[in-house]
Design a protein around this motif. Structure first.
Motif, PDB file in Angstrom:
ATOM      1  N   ASN A   1     -89.412   6.530 -40.604  1.00 13.84           N
ATOM      2  CA  ASN A   1     -89.531   6.881 -39.193  1.00 13.84           C
ATOM      3  C   ASN A   1     -89.099   5.814 -38.197  1.00 13.84           C
ATOM      4  OD1 ASN A   1     -90.534   9.527 -39.260  1.00 13.84           O
ATOM      5  ND2 ASN A   1     -92.546   8.771 -39.886  1.00 13.84           N
ATOM      6  N   HIS A   2     -88.901   4.602 -38.687  1.00 17.97           N
ATOM      7  CA  HIS A   2     -88.687   3.509 -37.735  1.00 17.97           C
ATOM      8  C   HIS A   2     -87.526   2.630 -38.155  1.00 17.97           C
ATOM      9  CE1 HIS A   2     -92.441   4.001 -35.371  1.00 17.97           C
ATOM     10  NE2 HIS A   2     -92.845   4.615 -36.463  1.00 17.97           N
ATOM     11  N   PHE A   3     -86.993   1.898 -37.180  1.00 17.97           N
ATOM     12  CA  PHE A   3     -86.017   0.856 -37.441  1.00 17.97           C
ATOM     13  C   PHE A   3     -86.641  -0.507 -37.147  1.00 17.97           C
ATOM     14  CE2 PHE A   3     -83.601   4.564 -36.087  1.00 17.97           C
ATOM     15  CZ  PHE A   3     -82.654   4.680 -37.101  1.00 17.97           C
ATOM     16  N   PHE A   4     -86.221  -1.505 -37.909  1.00 17.72           N
ATOM     17  CA  PHE A   4     -86.663  -2.881 -37.690  1.00 17.72           C
ATOM     18  C   PHE A   4     -85.437  -3.779 -37.718  1.00 17.72           C
ATOM     19  CE2 PHE A   4     -89.935  -0.403 -39.684  1.00 17.72           C
ATOM     20  CZ  PHE A   4     -91.073  -0.720 -38.972  1.00 17.72           C
ATOM     21  N   VAL A   5     -85.363  -4.704 -36.773  1.00 19.85           N
ATOM     22  CA  VAL A   5     -84.199  -5.582 -36.668  1.00 19.85           C
ATOM     23  C   VAL A   5     -84.685  -7.011 -36.503  1.00 19.85           C
ATOM     24  CG1 VAL A   5     -82.164  -6.157 -35.279  1.00 19.85           C
ATOM     25  CG2 VAL A   5     -82.811  -3.753 -35.598  1.00 19.85           C
ATOM     26  N   GLY A   6     -84.128  -7.931 -37.294  1.00 25.89           N
ATOM     27  CA  GLY A   6     -84.518  -9.333 -37.165  1.00 25.89           C
ATOM     28  C   GLY A   6     -84.004 -10.149 -38.332  1.00 25.89           C
ATOM     29  N   PRO A   7     -84.523 -11.349 -38.506  1.00 21.57           N
ATOM     30  CA  PRO A   7     -84.057 -12.217 -39.585  1.00 21.57           C
ATOM     31  C   PRO A   7     -84.655 -11.828 -40.939  1.00 21.57           C
ATOM     32  CG  PRO A   7     -85.778 -13.311 -38.330  1.00 21.57           C
ATOM     33  CD  PRO A   7     -85.518 -12.015 -37.621  1.00 21.57           C
ATOM     34  N   ASP A   8     -83.913 -12.088 -41.985  1.00 22.80           N
ATOM     35  CA  ASP A   8     -84.392 -11.840 -43.356  1.00 22.80           C
ATOM     36  C   ASP A   8     -85.184 -13.066 -43.819  1.00 22.80           C
ATOM     37  OD1 ASP A   8     -84.740 -10.775 -45.909  1.00 22.80           O
ATOM     38  OD2 ASP A   8     -82.934 -11.779 -46.655  1.00 22.80           O
ATOM     39  N   ASN A   9     -86.435 -13.113 -43.395  1.00 22.33           N
ATOM     40  CA  ASN A   9     -87.257 -14.271 -43.778  1.00 22.33           C
ATOM     41  C   ASN A   9     -88.654 -13.856 -44.247  1.00 22.33           C
ATOM     42  OD1 ASN A   9     -88.613 -13.584 -41.461  1.00 22.33           O
ATOM     43  ND2 ASN A   9     -87.847 -15.302 -40.232  1.00 22.33           N
ATOM     44  N   GLY A  10     -88.816 -12.592 -44.558  1.00 19.88           N
ATOM     45  CA  GLY A  10     -90.102 -12.114 -45.034  1.00 19.88           C
ATOM     46  C   GLY A  10     -90.908 -11.359 -43.995  1.00 19.88           C
ATOM     47  N   LEU A  11     -90.507 -11.471 -42.741  1.00 20.05           N
ATOM     48  CA  LEU A  11     -91.241 -10.821 -41.657  1.00 20.05           C
ATOM     49  C   LEU A  11     -91.419  -9.322 -41.907  1.00 20.05           C
ATOM     50  CD1 LEU A  11     -90.336 -11.704 -37.949  1.00 20.05           C
ATOM     51  CD2 LEU A  11     -91.674  -9.715 -38.592  1.00 20.05           C
ATOM     52  N   PHE A  12     -90.381  -8.672 -42.444  1.00 20.04           N
ATOM     53  CA  PHE A  12     -90.444  -7.227 -42.659  1.00 20.04           C
ATOM     54  C   PHE A  12     -90.848  -6.874 -44.096  1.00 20.04           C
ATOM     55  CE2 PHE A  12     -86.870  -7.501 -39.400  1.00 20.04           C
ATOM     56  CZ  PHE A  12     -87.716  -7.286 -38.320  1.00 20.04           C
ATOM     57  N   TRP A  13     -91.136  -7.882 -44.915  1.00 20.63           N
ATOM     58  CA  TRP A  13     -91.420  -7.624 -46.326  1.00 20.63           C
ATOM     59  C   TRP A  13     -92.561  -6.631 -46.546  1.00 20.63           C
ATOM     60  CZ3 TRP A  13     -89.384  -7.245 -50.755  1.00 20.63           C
ATOM     61  CH2 TRP A  13     -90.184  -7.207 -51.919  1.00 20.63           C
ATOM     62  N   PRO A  14     -93.701  -6.765 -45.829  1.00 19.33           N
ATOM     63  CA  PRO A  14     -94.767  -5.784 -46.078  1.00 19.33           C
ATOM     64  C   PRO A  14     -94.328  -4.348 -45.781  1.00 19.33           C
ATOM     65  CG  PRO A  14     -95.610  -7.691 -44.874  1.00 19.33           C
ATOM     66  CD  PRO A  14     -94.123  -7.822 -44.910  1.00 19.33           C
ATOM     67  N   ILE A  15     -93.452  -4.171 -44.798  1.00 21.00           N
ATOM     68  CA  ILE A  15     -92.956  -2.825 -44.477  1.00 21.00           C
ATOM     69  C   ILE A  15     -91.993  -2.346 -45.551  1.00 21.00           C
ATOM     70  CG2 ILE A  15     -91.437  -1.609 -42.862  1.00 21.00           C
ATOM     71  CD1 ILE A  15     -92.935  -3.468 -40.700  1.00 21.00           C
ATOM     72  N   ILE A  16     -91.119  -3.220 -45.990  1.00 25.27           N
ATOM     73  CA  ILE A  16     -90.170  -2.862 -47.057  1.00 25.27           C
ATOM     74  C   ILE A  16     -90.930  -2.459 -48.322  1.00 25.27           C
ATOM     75  CG2 ILE A  16     -88.384  -3.795 -48.606  1.00 25.27           C
ATOM     76  CD1 ILE A  16     -87.544  -5.622 -46.204  1.00 25.27           C
ATOM     77  N   LYS A  17     -91.952  -3.237 -48.651  1.00 29.53           N
ATOM     78  CA  LYS A  17     -92.699  -3.008 -49.880  1.00 29.53           C
ATOM     79  C   LYS A  17     -93.500  -1.712 -49.838  1.00 29.53           C
ATOM     80  CE  LYS A  17     -96.226  -5.168 -52.344  1.00 29.53           C
ATOM     81  NZ  LYS A  17     -97.367  -6.060 -52.165  1.00 29.53           N
ATOM     82  N   ALA A  18     -94.000  -1.370 -48.661  1.00 32.93           N
ATOM     83  CA  ALA A  18     -94.901  -0.218 -48.549  1.00 32.93           C
ATOM     84  C   ALA A  18     -94.163   1.104 -48.434  1.00 32.93           C
ATOM     85  CB  ALA A  18     -95.826  -0.407 -47.337  1.00 32.93           C
ATOM     86  N   ASN A  19     -92.836   1.060 -48.283  1.00 30.78           N
ATOM     87  CA  ASN A  19     -92.087   2.296 -48.059  1.00 30.78           C
ATOM     88  C   ASN A  19     -91.132   2.565 -49.212  1.00 30.78           C
ATOM     89  OD1 ASN A  19     -92.326   3.522 -45.114  1.00 30.78           O
ATOM     90  ND2 ASN A  19     -92.645   1.306 -44.971  1.00 30.78           N
ATOM     91  N   ASP A  20     -91.144   3.808 -49.701  1.00 27.06           N
ATOM     92  CA  ASP A  20     -90.254   4.165 -50.809  1.00 27.06           C
ATOM     93  C   ASP A  20     -88.812   4.274 -50.342  1.00 27.06           C
ATOM     94  OD1 ASP A  20     -92.749   4.650 -51.873  1.00 27.06           O
ATOM     95  OD2 ASP A  20     -92.610   6.803 -51.405  1.00 27.06           O
ATOM     96  N   GLU A  21     -88.646   4.969 -49.239  1.00 26.07           N
ATOM     97  CA  GLU A  21     -87.291   5.361 -48.845  1.00 26.07           C
ATOM     98  C   GLU A  21     -86.672   4.358 -47.900  1.00 26.07           C
ATOM     99  OE1 GLU A  21     -87.239   9.332 -47.257  1.00 26.07           O
ATOM    100  OE2 GLU A  21     -89.249   9.633 -48.033  1.00 26.07           O
ATOM    101  N   VAL A  22     -86.908   3.102 -48.183  1.00 25.90           N
ATOM    102  CA  VAL A  22     -86.471   2.104 -47.233  1.00 25.90           C
ATOM    103  C   VAL A  22     -85.023   1.688 -47.501  1.00 25.90           C
ATOM    104  CG1 VAL A  22     -87.084  -0.009 -48.450  1.00 25.90           C
ATOM    105  CG2 VAL A  22     -87.480   0.146 -45.992  1.00 25.90           C
ATOM    106  N   LEU A  23     -84.304   1.472 -46.401  1.00 25.99           N
ATOM    107  CA  LEU A  23     -82.919   1.011 -46.479  1.00 25.99           C
ATOM    108  C   LEU A  23     -82.853  -0.344 -45.790  1.00 25.99           C
ATOM    109  CD1 LEU A  23     -79.778   1.681 -46.829  1.00 25.99           C
ATOM    110  CD2 LEU A  23     -79.936   2.565 -44.484  1.00 25.99           C
ATOM    111  N   VAL A  24     -82.297  -1.352 -46.481  1.00 21.80           N
ATOM    112  CA  VAL A  24     -82.142  -2.670 -45.865  1.00 21.80           C
ATOM    113  C   VAL A  24     -80.654  -2.979 -45.739  1.00 21.80           C
ATOM    114  CG1 VAL A  24     -82.729  -5.118 -45.960  1.00 21.80           C
ATOM    115  CG2 VAL A  24     -84.305  -3.429 -46.925  1.00 21.80           C
ATOM    116  N   ILE A  25     -80.226  -3.279 -44.526  1.00 18.14           N
ATOM    117  CA  ILE A  25     -78.813  -3.571 -44.257  1.00 18.14           C
ATOM    118  C   ILE A  25     -78.673  -5.035 -43.837  1.00 18.14           C
ATOM    119  CG2 ILE A  25     -76.867  -3.072 -42.711  1.00 18.14           C
ATOM    120  CD1 ILE A  25     -77.332  -0.714 -44.437  1.00 18.14           C
TER     121      ILE A  25
END
Lengths: 270, 270, 270
Positions: free
Chosen positions: B86-110
């Protein structure tokens, strides 16, 4: 539409900024209002001018920048509107906009005299609300600046804020400490490169001296002062994983130091 | 339209946040930009991840969350875009979004590599302005994330931030002190309820121990530490008409304590 | 469209205010949301009422003012909506809106009971997010207040906050210190003028006494206490190029002083 920025020394504890937004939205409910900062040191026109100078060009053409750092509010200092090629500026005639006026050829300065574009009642202590916010609201609706007042030929100036050169040394000064403790100077990359003419540099500030500049904060040794060109291409001091203001024992309230850059032949470096 | 939130450690003294908004509005003048906070402790990625975790789901679908807590700005750390259901997240690849990536099955990381969606000049010290703000602006106009870069298979992770169990004790920790002095932990109501399995609890933090949780702040005795489930259903310590951080003599700069929950039989309670 | 203001004691460190905005925008993506302040002293209903009183009328008709200073959140205090002739107010029934209710003839007070206009899950610690924000969002879409709950006949009041007269002295008090150190009182210009009836005044606060009022801050002698009518036409103390709070050694946490105005014949002045 219409984008309006606000830069003040009002802080965010009082409702003053919110009230200005209410006045703007009462005239143009579709205005997009952006806070630049409300934490300019009270009455510090030079600091306000620096912050405006590093900010306005990142906004799209026709943005209206309202700046209210106004120690003379209610006296006979004039309310003005400045139109550069791409932007509008609204605030007191106290030097805040002088660097922008000076740097632009096609600049128009209007002394705001037409009370039709002010609130009906003008408090002598809050022109931000009663003059500058409604003028910005009207401007954002497309009102012609020329009907808002008359041309002003001699706006108030502030002392030149660019570095000076003495022989092989360029003298500038620190203008601001940011939230991270980085110390931002008035020395621009292009001016420094021209001054150096291919030679190398030694930068002196307080009792520290630094040879050359880094690319990023992370390039510096931890705990040591480094220099780099910051995000607006001004020379800046920082400490990797630390604070340059603490290392140099500086704070804005006690004044900021001179910065000297010596140009040296490679052999001269110790 | 397009809703964009901003979460940074920039503070509000400098014009940095306002400048990012100028860049966004230059691309999409109709974007609605909301500040989540700009007072993350400088460089504190874990705290930023916690605050993002408790906030984003209250925004409508397709909201773009820009988070810039970025001690590695200008180094080879990657700029990324994360798309959850449902959401977009934009920022540095330093772990900040890791809990969101981990908790979501259908996650896309670009990995954001297409410079067409950045500002023309990239400062090594302000990717918030030069990369993340313009990417958010383009996203809010409907640009397909897949043309902004290439899939990233192994984004940076941060250590697991969920409580651990040892026998009859659940160990979590305090993650944040809020404006009211309330101490928010990483122990979620549902995890605690499952752990207890109908038994009762004794909560220990520093030298205090508390039996059970209250419903509201006002339920506690004045001046005494109480526990309750806060607004995001995490266990939280508070003091009715007071401050839990003062009572426990805690502040974030000096680190936050472990929190232990013992499950006990009713008879065990002293 | 729809303009919504927010006034809270939440501070800006936590994401609480941003989350409320997310809830509003989820219902009405076109709402324009303005922060009045989030730095009301925690739980200080009287201060919140003062700030609301000096702010709301500068917003256009139909603006929705959400105020959440709510020490009783989660108890049986009622969530309410107040409709005056031109404005809406949404928040807890704890006296915050009492001065507005009292000053308006045609006021409608609704006890918000219809859960259809709340979030599905109501946390006992964050009605700002779960009740007041969604009610504001629905109101901004044109929902009739009368279907949101039932009329409330006896909203909670707070003590009268207007000055009292004893013989030839008018007694008021300081209500707020602003960002500039100016001390704002509850004495309105029109009440003072009526009280004076053409006589002159001596204003007493702490150990200082001042004869008459200035027009602007810059009219005062540097470093000396002056009185003037501030931007909302309340009597205010200030120091030209200084801070009145420092001169009088005052801060809000330690309480604010009584202010006495004596009316005197011209001959009585020394």
């Amino acid at each position: 539409m219409g984008i309006i920025t606000l830069l003040t020394d009002f802080g965010t504890k009082d409702p003053y900024v919110g009230i200005m937004k209410g006045v703007v939205l009462g005239l143009n409910p579709n205005a997009a209002i952006v806070d630049l900062t409300h934490q300019i040191a009270p009455g510090d026109i030079t600091q306000a001018a620096h912050v405006m100078g590093e900010s306005y060009s990142f906004f799209p053409p026709a943005t209206i920048h309202v700046a209210v750092v106004d120690p003379g509010v209610g006296t006979n200092r004039k309310p003005i509107l400045v139109k550069s090629r791409n932007h509008f500026f609204v605030g007191p005639d106290n030097g805040l906009f002088w660097p922008i006026i000076k740097a632009n050829d096609e600049v128009l300065v209007i002394h705001l005299t037409n009370r039709k574009f002010f609130l009906p009642h003008i408090s002598p202590t809050f022109h931000g609300r009663d003059i500058f916010a409604p003028v910005a609201g009207h401007l954002s609706l497309g009102t012609d600046p020329l009907i808002m007042g008359k041309r002003l030929e001699n706006p108030i100036s502030i002392p030149d804020t660019t570095p000076t050169r003495k022989g092989d040394t360029l003298f500038g000064w620190a203008v601001r400490i940011d939230h991270f403790g980085n110390i931002i100077t008035n020395i621009r990359r292009e001016d420094l490169v021209r001054f150096l003419g291919g030679r190398q540099m030694v930068i002196r500030v307080e009792k520290e001296s630094i040879e050359g500049v880094m690319e990023t904060y992370a390039d510096g040794a931890e705990g040591k002062l480094l220099a780099l060109f910051g995000s607006t291409d001004h020379l800046e001091f920082a400490v990797n994983s630390g604070r340059a203001d603490r290392l140099l024992n500086l704070d804005e309230a006690h004044g900021l130091p001179v910065v000297a850059v010596d140009r040296v032949e490679p052999s001269q470096k110790t």
